[in-house]
Design a protein around this motif. Structure first.
Motif, PDB file in Angstrom:
ATOM      1  N   MET A   1       0.836  -1.200   0.000  1.00  9.66           N
ATOM      2  CA  MET A   1       0.000   0.000   0.000  1.00  9.66           C
ATOM      3  C   MET A   1       0.874   1.256   0.000  1.00  9.66           C
ATOM      4  N   ILE A   2       0.615   2.156  -0.935  1.00 15.55           N
ATOM      5  CA  ILE A   2       1.324   3.434  -0.986  1.00 15.55           C
ATOM      6  C   ILE A   2       0.537   4.449  -0.164  1.00 15.55           C
ATOM      7  N   ARG A   3       1.155   4.964   0.878  1.00 10.31           N
ATOM      8  CA  ARG A   3       0.519   5.995   1.712  1.00 10.31           C
ATOM      9  C   ARG A   3       0.912   7.356   1.167  1.00 10.31           C
ATOM     10  N   ALA A   4      -0.083   8.193   0.876  1.00 11.20           N
ATOM     11  CA  ALA A   4       0.203   9.466   0.210  1.00 11.20           C
ATOM     12  C   ALA A   4      -0.538  10.618   0.879  1.00 11.20           C
ATOM     13  N   ILE A   5      -0.015  11.816   0.650  1.00 13.34           N
ATOM     14  CA  ILE A   5      -0.738  13.046   0.958  1.00 13.34           C
ATOM     15  C   ILE A   5      -0.684  13.929  -0.276  1.00 13.34           C
ATOM     16  N   ALA A   6      -1.537  14.934  -0.313  1.00 13.58           N
ATOM     17  CA  ALA A   6      -1.520  15.909  -1.408  1.00 13.58           C
ATOM     18  C   ALA A   6      -1.471  17.305  -0.821  1.00 13.58           C
ATOM     19  N   LEU A   7      -0.658  18.156  -1.444  1.00 15.67           N
ATOM     20  CA  LEU A   7      -0.519  19.547  -0.997  1.00 15.67           C
ATOM     21  C   LEU A   7      -0.673  20.475  -2.188  1.00 15.67           C
TER      22      LEU A   7
ATOM     23  N   ILE B   1      -9.695  16.897  -7.170  1.00 17.04           N
ATOM     24  CA  ILE B   1      -9.439  16.075  -8.347  1.00 17.04           C
ATOM     25  C   ILE B   1      -8.488  14.929  -7.995  1.00 17.04           C
ATOM     26  N   ILE B   2      -7.403  15.268  -7.271  1.00 17.48           N
ATOM     27  CA  ILE B   2      -6.441  14.244  -6.846  1.00 17.48           C
ATOM     28  C   ILE B   2      -7.127  13.228  -5.940  1.00 17.48           C
ATOM     29  N   GLU B   3      -7.959  13.722  -5.041  1.00 16.66           N
ATOM     30  CA  GLU B   3      -8.684  12.857  -4.113  1.00 16.66           C
ATOM     31  C   GLU B   3      -9.582  11.886  -4.879  1.00 16.66           C
ATOM     32  N   ASN B   4     -10.256  12.396  -5.895  1.00 12.47           N
ATOM     33  CA  ASN B   4     -11.141  11.571  -6.722  1.00 12.47           C
ATOM     34  C   ASN B   4     -10.351  10.516  -7.491  1.00 12.47           C
ATOM     35  N   TYR B   5      -9.262  10.932  -8.122  1.00  8.48           N
ATOM     36  CA  TYR B   5      -8.430   9.997  -8.891  1.00  8.48           C
ATOM     37  C   TYR B   5      -7.817   8.923  -7.986  1.00  8.48           C
ATOM     38  N   ALA B   6      -7.300   9.356  -6.845  1.00  8.57           N
ATOM     39  CA  ALA B   6      -6.625   8.419  -5.929  1.00  8.57           C
ATOM     40  C   ALA B   6      -7.580   7.341  -5.440  1.00  8.57           C
ATOM     41  N   GLY B   7      -8.836   7.707  -5.259  1.00  9.41           N
ATOM     42  CA  GLY B   7      -9.826   6.759  -4.778  1.00  9.41           C
ATOM     43  C   GLY B   7     -10.119   5.632  -5.753  1.00  9.41           C
ATOM     44  N   LYS B   8      -9.691   5.794  -6.992  1.00 11.25           N
ATOM     45  CA  LYS B   8      -9.943   4.787  -8.028  1.00 11.25           C
ATOM     46  C   LYS B   8      -8.768   3.826  -8.221  1.00 11.25           C
ATOM     47  N   ILE B   9      -7.663   4.067  -7.490  1.00  9.56           N
ATOM     48  CA  ILE B   9      -6.455   3.267  -7.715  1.00  9.56           C
ATOM     49  C   ILE B   9      -6.214   2.312  -6.550  1.00  9.56           C
TER      50      ILE B   9
ATOM     51  N   ASN C   1      -4.340  -0.079  -4.011  1.00 11.40           N
ATOM     52  CA  ASN C   1      -3.075  -0.002  -3.256  1.00 11.40           C
ATOM     53  C   ASN C   1      -2.513   1.412  -3.148  1.00 11.40           C
ATOM     54  N   LEU C   2      -3.376   2.415  -3.317  1.00 10.94           N
ATOM     55  CA  LEU C   2      -2.993   3.804  -3.065  1.00 10.94           C
ATOM     56  C   LEU C   2      -3.950   4.372  -2.027  1.00 10.94           C
ATOM     57  N   SER C   3      -3.397   4.813  -0.907  1.00 10.28           N
ATOM     58  CA  SER C   3      -4.215   5.399   0.155  1.00 10.28           C
ATOM     59  C   SER C   3      -3.847   6.869   0.320  1.00 10.28           C
TER      60      SER C   3
ATOM     61  N   LYS D   1       4.969  13.852  12.117  1.00 12.45           N
ATOM     62  CA  LYS D   1       4.395  12.800  12.959  1.00 12.45           C
ATOM     63  C   LYS D   1       4.155  11.496  12.212  1.00 12.45           C
ATOM     64  N   PHE D   2       3.820  11.613  10.917  1.00  9.72           N
ATOM     65  CA  PHE D   2       3.402  10.427  10.178  1.00  9.72           C
ATOM     66  C   PHE D   2       4.182  10.301   8.866  1.00  9.72           C
ATOM     67  N   PRO D   3       5.013   9.273   8.751  1.00  7.91           N
ATOM     68  CA  PRO D   3       5.737   9.076   7.498  1.00  7.91           C
ATOM     69  C   PRO D   3       4.796   8.653   6.382  1.00  7.91           C
ATOM     70  N   VAL D   4       5.047   9.130   5.178  1.00  6.31           N
ATOM     71  CA  VAL D   4       4.269   8.718   4.007  1.00  6.31           C
ATOM     72  C   VAL D   4       5.237   8.296   2.903  1.00  6.31           C
ATOM     73  N   ASP D   5       4.704   7.609   1.917  1.00 10.61           N
ATOM     74  CA  ASP D   5       5.534   7.126   0.816  1.00 10.61           C
ATOM     75  C   ASP D   5       5.585   8.104  -0.350  1.00 10.61           C
ATOM     76  N   LEU D   6       4.555   8.954  -0.442  1.00 12.42           N
ATOM     77  CA  LEU D   6       4.407   9.788  -1.643  1.00 12.42           C
ATOM     78  C   LEU D   6       3.696  11.090  -1.327  1.00 12.42           C
ATOM     79  N   ILE D   7       4.130  12.158  -2.000  1.00 14.06           N
ATOM     80  CA  ILE D   7       3.440  13.449  -1.928  1.00 14.06           C
ATOM     81  C   ILE D   7       3.062  13.892  -3.331  1.00 14.06           C
ATOM     82  N   PHE D   8       1.799  14.231  -3.526  1.00 16.58           N
ATOM     83  CA  PHE D   8       1.369  14.943  -4.730  1.00 16.58           C
ATOM     84  C   PHE D   8       1.514  16.417  -4.387  1.00 16.58           C
ATOM     85  N   LEU D   9       2.392  17.116  -5.088  1.00 13.57           N
ATOM     86  CA  LEU D   9       2.826  18.437  -4.622  1.00 13.57           C
ATOM     87  C   LEU D   9       2.759  19.500  -5.719  1.00 13.57           C
TER      88      LEU D   9
END
Length: 224
Positions: free
Chosen positions: A1-7, A16-24, A26-28, A45-53
């Motif tokens: 599972m890829i843990r991600a945030i968007a900024l 838009i990113i939230e909508n797209y991510a919800g369709k993939i 193993n992407l959280s 506080k929380f490590p993530v694997d990916l940032i949409f930036l």
């Protein structure tokens, strides 16, 4: 599972990113942020694997923001400007999405993250520290020591790399066959467990205690 945030400072872009991510699969997408300060506090506080930036933001440039992150986090830049592409790829960005981008283009970028994650786990550790991305060959690691919110990687050339990370997070990035946690504060290469005296592992100049919780796993390796 890829843990991600968007900024992004634009709420619509985040949706838009939230909508797209919800369709993939193993992407959280754990959180979305429209201010850098909120994103920074979360990352502490929380490590993530990916940032949409996003890049063009009111305060700090997105590229500079990414350079300031101490944990090992991949990045996909999402921007309306093509001017920053060279700078983005010079800091090992996984991809560079020009707005407006389609779901298929977004999905392709995420697939690159999955591929890179597999490759990173093969024979080296990729970690961000001191405003740089370090790629450390597994064979060069003597041990990894936990220091509160940081970890310190001791290398065979006697140098050290200190990065913001939890022991749990760094262990997930290492090969399970090659590394084992022997104490809440220590991870060591499996092939270094040669001498154990009084429940201590001796690796060169280091004497590493074996924690009670981890004793069974260590002894299983010794008795193989």
């Amino acid at each position: 599972m890829i843990r991600a945030i968007a900024l992004d400072d634009e709420i619509l872009a985040l949706r838009i990113i939230e909508n797209y991510a919800g369709k993939i699969e193993n992407l959280s997408l754990e959180k979305i942020f429209n201010t850098q300060s909120d994103a920074q506090r979360y990352l502490h506080k929380f490590p993530v694997d990916l940032i949409f930036l996003d890049i063009e933001m009111p305060s700090k440039n997105g590229i500079d923001f990414y350079k300031s992150i101490s944990q090992n986090t991949k990045v996909i830049f999402t921007t309306a400007y093509s001017d920053y592409a060279v700078d983005a790829f010079s800091i090992n960005a996984v991809d560079y999405l020009l707005k407006p981008f389609s779901f298929e283009r977004f999905k392709t970028a995420v697939e690159k993250v999955k591929l890179n994650s597999v490759n990173d786990d093969v024979d080296y550790l990729s970690i961000r520290a001191d405003y740089k991305l370090h790629k450390i060959n597994f064979n060069d690691i003597v041990l990894i020591e936990g220091l509160d919110d940081y970890i310190q990687i001791h290398l065979k050339d006697h140098s050290k790399i200190t990065a913001r990370s939890s022991m749990k997070s760094i262990l997930e990035k290492l090969s399970e066959k090659e590394f084992i946690r022997v104490h809440r504060s220590y991870i060591v290469p499996v092939n270094s467990i040669l001498t154990i005296v009084n429940r201590n592992i001796h690796i060169g100049e280091f004497v590493i205690p074996i924690g009670e919780t981890y004793k069974e796993g260590v002894m299983a390796i010794v008795n193989q």
